[in-house]
Every structure is written in C-alpha cells, then in structure tokens.
Design an enzyme around this catalytic site. Structure first.
Site, PDB file in Angstrom:
ATOM      1  NE  ARG A 115       7.072  15.654   7.370  1.00  0.00           N
ATOM      2  CZ  ARG A 115       6.690  14.837   8.340  1.00  0.00           C
ATOM      3  NH1 ARG A 115       5.448  14.341   8.355  1.00  0.00           N
ATOM      4  NH2 ARG A 115       7.513  14.521   9.328  1.00  0.00           N
ATOM      5  CG  ASP A 116       4.822  16.139  11.668  1.00  0.00           C
ATOM      6  OD1 ASP A 116       3.615  15.836  11.640  1.00  0.00           O
ATOM      7  OD2 ASP A 116       5.655  15.490  12.327  1.00  0.00           O
TER       8      ASP A 116
ATOM      9  CG  HIS B  35       3.941  14.479  17.464  1.00  0.00           C
ATOM     10  ND1 HIS B  35       3.120  15.224  16.649  1.00  0.00           N
ATOM     11  CD2 HIS B  35       4.898  13.951  16.656  1.00  0.00           C
ATOM     12  CE1 HIS B  35       3.555  15.139  15.394  1.00  0.00           C
ATOM     13  NE2 HIS B  35       4.623  14.366  15.365  1.00  0.00           N
TER      14      HIS B  35
ATOM     15  CG  ASN C 147       5.671  17.867  15.111  1.00  0.00           C
ATOM     16  OD1 ASN C 147       4.645  17.875  14.453  1.00  0.00           O
ATOM     17  ND2 ASN C 147       6.706  17.123  14.803  1.00  0.00           N
TER      18      ASN C 147
ATOM     19  CB  CYS D 180       0.730  11.038  11.358  1.00  0.00           C
ATOM     20  SG  CYS D 180       0.444   9.795  10.091  1.00  0.00           S
TER      21      CYS D 180
ATOM     22  CG  HIS E 192       9.552  13.592  14.864  1.00  0.00           C
ATOM     23  ND1 HIS E 192       9.592  14.381  13.737  1.00  0.00           N
ATOM     24  CD2 HIS E 192       8.231  13.357  15.078  1.00  0.00           C
ATOM     25  CE1 HIS E 192       8.360  14.594  13.297  1.00  0.00           C
ATOM     26  NE2 HIS E 192       7.506  13.993  14.099  1.00  0.00           N
TER      27      HIS E 192
HETATM   28  N1  COA Z   1       4.240  10.804  -5.256  1.00  0.00           N
HETATM   29  C1  COA Z   1       3.171  11.036  -6.059  1.00  0.00           C
HETATM   30  N2  COA Z   1       2.294  10.102  -6.416  1.00  0.00           N
HETATM   31  C2  COA Z   1       2.507   8.849  -5.990  1.00  0.00           C
HETATM   32  C3  COA Z   1       3.585   8.538  -5.153  1.00  0.00           C
HETATM   33  C4  COA Z   1       4.467   9.559  -4.773  1.00  0.00           C
HETATM   34  N3  COA Z   1       5.505   9.353  -3.975  1.00  0.00           N
HETATM   35  N4  COA Z   1       3.523   7.233  -4.871  1.00  0.00           N
HETATM   36  C5  COA Z   1       2.431   6.743  -5.497  1.00  0.00           C
HETATM   37  N5  COA Z   1       1.839   7.720  -6.173  1.00  0.00           N
HETATM   38  C6  COA Z   1       0.597   7.655  -6.956  1.00  0.00           C
HETATM   39  C7  COA Z   1       0.625   6.562  -7.977  1.00  0.00           C
HETATM   40  O1  COA Z   1       1.187   7.025  -9.175  1.00  0.00           O
HETATM   41  C8  COA Z   1      -0.860   6.247  -8.114  1.00  0.00           C
HETATM   42  O2  COA Z   1      -1.479   7.241  -8.900  1.00  0.00           O
HETATM   43  P1  COA Z   1      -2.775   6.925  -9.799  1.00  0.00           P
HETATM   44  O3  COA Z   1      -3.859   6.534  -8.816  1.00  0.00           O
HETATM   45  O4  COA Z   1      -3.044   8.218 -10.486  1.00  0.00           O
HETATM   46  O5  COA Z   1      -2.351   5.804 -10.681  1.00  0.00           O
HETATM   47  C9  COA Z   1      -1.383   6.435  -6.712  1.00  0.00           C
HETATM   48  O6  COA Z   1      -0.459   7.332  -6.069  1.00  0.00           O
HETATM   49  C10 COA Z   1      -1.462   5.146  -5.931  1.00  0.00           C
HETATM   50  O7  COA Z   1      -0.219   4.483  -6.034  1.00  0.00           O
HETATM   51  P2  COA Z   1       0.167   3.211  -5.151  1.00  0.00           P
HETATM   52  O8  COA Z   1       1.586   2.850  -5.415  1.00  0.00           O
HETATM   53  O9  COA Z   1      -0.880   2.173  -5.313  1.00  0.00           O
HETATM   54  O10 COA Z   1       0.143   3.863  -3.733  1.00  0.00           O
HETATM   55  P3  COA Z   1      -0.787   3.533  -2.517  1.00  0.00           P
HETATM   56  O11 COA Z   1      -2.168   3.975  -2.759  1.00  0.00           O
HETATM   57  O12 COA Z   1      -0.528   2.139  -2.083  1.00  0.00           O
HETATM   58  O13 COA Z   1      -0.139   4.555  -1.433  1.00  0.00           O
HETATM   59  C11 COA Z   1       1.805   5.783  -0.716  1.00  0.00           C
HETATM   60  C12 COA Z   1       1.207   4.437  -1.030  1.00  0.00           C
HETATM   61  C13 COA Z   1       3.054   5.535   0.086  1.00  0.00           C
HETATM   62  C14 COA Z   1       2.134   6.510  -1.997  1.00  0.00           C
HETATM   63  C15 COA Z   1       0.783   6.644   0.070  1.00  0.00           C
HETATM   64  O14 COA Z   1       0.214   5.893   1.074  1.00  0.00           O
HETATM   65  C16 COA Z   1       1.408   7.878   0.651  1.00  0.00           C
HETATM   66  O15 COA Z   1       1.837   8.779  -0.062  1.00  0.00           O
HETATM   67  N6  COA Z   1       1.472   7.967   1.989  1.00  0.00           N
HETATM   68  C17 COA Z   1       2.087   9.075   2.667  1.00  0.00           C
HETATM   69  C18 COA Z   1       1.558   9.170   4.058  1.00  0.00           C
HETATM   70  C19 COA Z   1       2.192  10.319   4.795  1.00  0.00           C
HETATM   71  O16 COA Z   1       2.928  11.137   4.293  1.00  0.00           O
HETATM   72  N7  COA Z   1       1.828  10.398   6.101  1.00  0.00           N
HETATM   73  C20 COA Z   1       2.251  11.428   6.947  1.00  0.00           C
HETATM   74  C21 COA Z   1       3.682  11.458   7.240  1.00  0.00           C
HETATM   75  S1  COA Z   1       4.244  10.201   8.330  1.00  0.00           S
HETATM   76 ZN    ZN Z   2       5.489  13.777  13.480  1.00  0.00          ZN
END
Ligand code: COA
Ligand code: ZN
Length: 312
Positions: free
Chosen positions: A12-13, A205, A245, A236, A203
C-alpha cells in the site's frame, strides 16, 4: 519476552509511490510470501480513486486473489464511503480510515477539508459497526511539510473525536519523517495516558534518518504496534518530499536483537526482502538485506591466523 506487532504496508504505502505500476501478479505473489512470515497484519492495498492513486487501481483483484492466512489480518486504506463499500465487498478484515491532522495536507491528499473527511469517516464507522473493526490513520501528526508544526493538542483532538466513535485503533503517522525522538516520547506518553484502551500503532517514515530512533523512543513508552514497509519503500504522492517508511526487516532485526518477540521469521522475511529490487526494478533503502544479520560472521583474513600463531 515482550511482543511487538508488525503491520506490513509495502503493497500500500510502498507501491502507491512507485514510478511504475507493479503488476497485479507480482503484488499477489508478494503478499502471499509476506503472509507466511509471521506478520500480525498486512495492509494490502487502498480503495481510493484510481485517478488519485493509479498504482493501486487493481485493489479488488488483489484482494480477491491473495491467500488468507489465519492469524494474519488483512487491512485496507479507506478515504471515504465509496472506499468502504468496496473494502467490505472485498472482505477486508479491518478498515483503515485515513485523514490528516493538517488542513493543508488533507486538502492536498484527500481534496476536502478535514471536517468533511471526518463526516464521511463517521458514516463509514457506522457502516462497519458489527461487521469489521475500524482503525484510523491520522497523517502528519508530527508536522506537515506545507504547514510546519502540528500542535500536539490538535492530534489529541482528532484522536479524541474518533475514540468517541468507538474505533478499535489509532495509527499515529509521521507522513514525511519530521518526528524526532523527544517529540515521539512526549506524544506517545500523552496518547498512552488517554487512549491506553485502544490499539495504538506508530507509523514512521525514515525521510531524515530518524525512523529507528523513533521506533525505540515509542517502544520505551510501551508502544507495541508498528507499521513498516519491506525494503523501506513508501511515501504519500501528495506530501512534498515524502520518502520511504521505516524498513520492516531493519526494524524487526533491531528489535529481535534487543530481545523483543516480533513473531516474525526473520530469515524468511529477509529472503522476501531480497526479491524486492527485482519486483520494483530499482535498489531499495533497506540495510539488513544488504549487510546480513549481526549474527552472520565473515571469515577472518588468512594473516590473522598467522599472527595468532606467532603471538603464542
Ligand atoms: N474509490 C474509487 N473511486 C472513487 C472513490 C473511491 N474510494 N472515491 C471517489 N471516487 C471516484 C468518484 O466516483 C469520481 O469518479 P468519476 O470522476 O468517474 O465520476 C471521482 O473518483 C471523483 O470523485 P470525488 O468524490 O469528487 O473525489 P475527489 O476528486 O474529491 O477525491 C478522494 C477524493 C478521497 C476520492 C481522492 O482524493 C483519493 O482517493 N485520495 C486518496 C489519496 C491517498 O490514498 N493518498 C495516499 C495515502 S495517505
Ligand atoms: Zn506513510
């Protein structure tokens, strides 16, 4: 012997931050190898948006294909309700919810203010109740690369809010390696006093080389759970300057040498760690995989025997 529990986060990370997509087959094979090494938990993947984290876009397939080993919990990172639905469908043993204690990092990483994240995660906790335990990972607890200091009171405030919702555990994340041992001692002491009834995980890094020193500071305060990443991969993509990490095998090697029981088959883990550079296509930061164990001895040069004879 005191037991220390390790949660392996490399797939994952680690893989979320790789420049090239790690093929699904390689992810599944690696997780199956790691499951046989004695981990308490493995953070397999994240159910995030494929646009935000393209490297983990195969989350469903990975979860569907890995071998489930009794005693090894399968956890997944979840940022919102959609992620939780996907995680529950994939039969995760635990949901690891994520938000940041820094408003700027939360906006950068999750594209919403902290309060909106909290509202979504509260819904997730309701969804999970009676089904699977919930852990919450709080990012940037020791500082934010964009805001700077994150006050201890702010970390405790978010921890309190989640504790009130009945989560099983909290993971206190040093997302970009800003923590130093004195700070770790202070915060872990405050956390142990307030949340001693929860599973507390640290956790770290190793961005600035303080990772293992911070593990030691935590252990000295009674912390018994850590996230680690094979080979020291990780970071990240939405935290400027983030690097790996703490390296699982280096941390486990240190703790075992000190007499702690990690439950890990270290020779087996080292063999897996040595296969990692070929999987990701580059060298990795871990040191024990290169140096060997402290118990691996080397033959002395031939003149040493001659010197011994002439000295006797
Ligand atoms: N899984 C799959 N797709 C997702 C989702 C999820 N958990 N959450 C949102 N989506 C999709 C939506 O369906 C939408 O799809 P579309 O463009 O085809 O309609 C798109 O993503 C945007 O949705 P929205 O709710 O507007 O999300 P956003 O653009 O504001 O992003 C997050 C919010 C949280 C989904 C996004 O920023 C994210 O996944 N971040 C993770 C960051 C991460 O893991 N960082 C490292 C670890 S700390
Ligand atoms: Zn981390």
């Amino acid at each position: 012997m005191e037991r220390i529990h390790f949660n392996e986060v490399v797939t994952r990370d680690g893989f979320q931050n790789e420049p090239a997509f790690v093929p699904t087959d390689a992810k599944v094979a690696l997780i199956d190898e790691l499951s046989a090494c004695g981990y308490a938990k493995i953070e397999v993947t994240s159910f995030t948006s494929a646009k935000a984290i393209p490297m983990l876009r195969d989350a469903e397939e990975v979860m569907g294909r890995i071998r489930r080993v009794p005693g090894v919990e399968t956890t997944v990172l979840v940022p919102n309700v959609r992620g939780a639905e996907r995680a529950l469908e994939s039969r995760a043993d635990e949901l690891n919810l994520v938000m940041s204690t820094s408003e700027t990092h939360n906006l950068a990483n999750l594209r919403m203010p902290r309060e909106k994240s909290f509202g979504g995660l509260r819904e997730v906790i309701d969804m999970a109740r009676g089904k699977v335990p919930v852990n919450v990972s709080l990012s940037c607890c020791f500082g934010c690369p964009m805001e700077g200091d994150v006050p201890e009171a702010e970390v405790l405030r978010w921890a309190d809010r989640f504790a009130e919702l009945g989560v099983r555990g909290l993971t206190i994340c040093d997302t970009t390696g800003m923590a130093h041992p004195t700070q770790v001692t202070r915060l872990t002491r405050a956390l142990q006093q307030r949340f001693g009834n929860l599973q507390l995980t640290l956790h770290f890094h190793n961005t600035r080389g303080m990772g293992l020193a911070n593990v030691l500071a935590s252990v000295n305060e009674g912390i018994t759970r850590f996230d680690g990443s094979l080979g020291g991969l990780g970071g990240c993509p939405y935290a400027p300057g983030a690097t790996g990490n703490i390296c699982s095998e280096d941390a486990i090697h240190m703790l075992q040498a000190m007499g702690y029981d990690t439950g890990i088959d270290l020779p087996r883990l080292l063999a897996v760690a040595r296969s990692l550079p070929a999987i990701v296509g580059h060298d990795v930061p871990g040191q024990v995989a290169k140096a060997g164990f402290i118990t691996d001895l080397h033959p002395a040069p031939s003149y040493v025997a001659e010197l011994r004879v002439s000295a006797s």
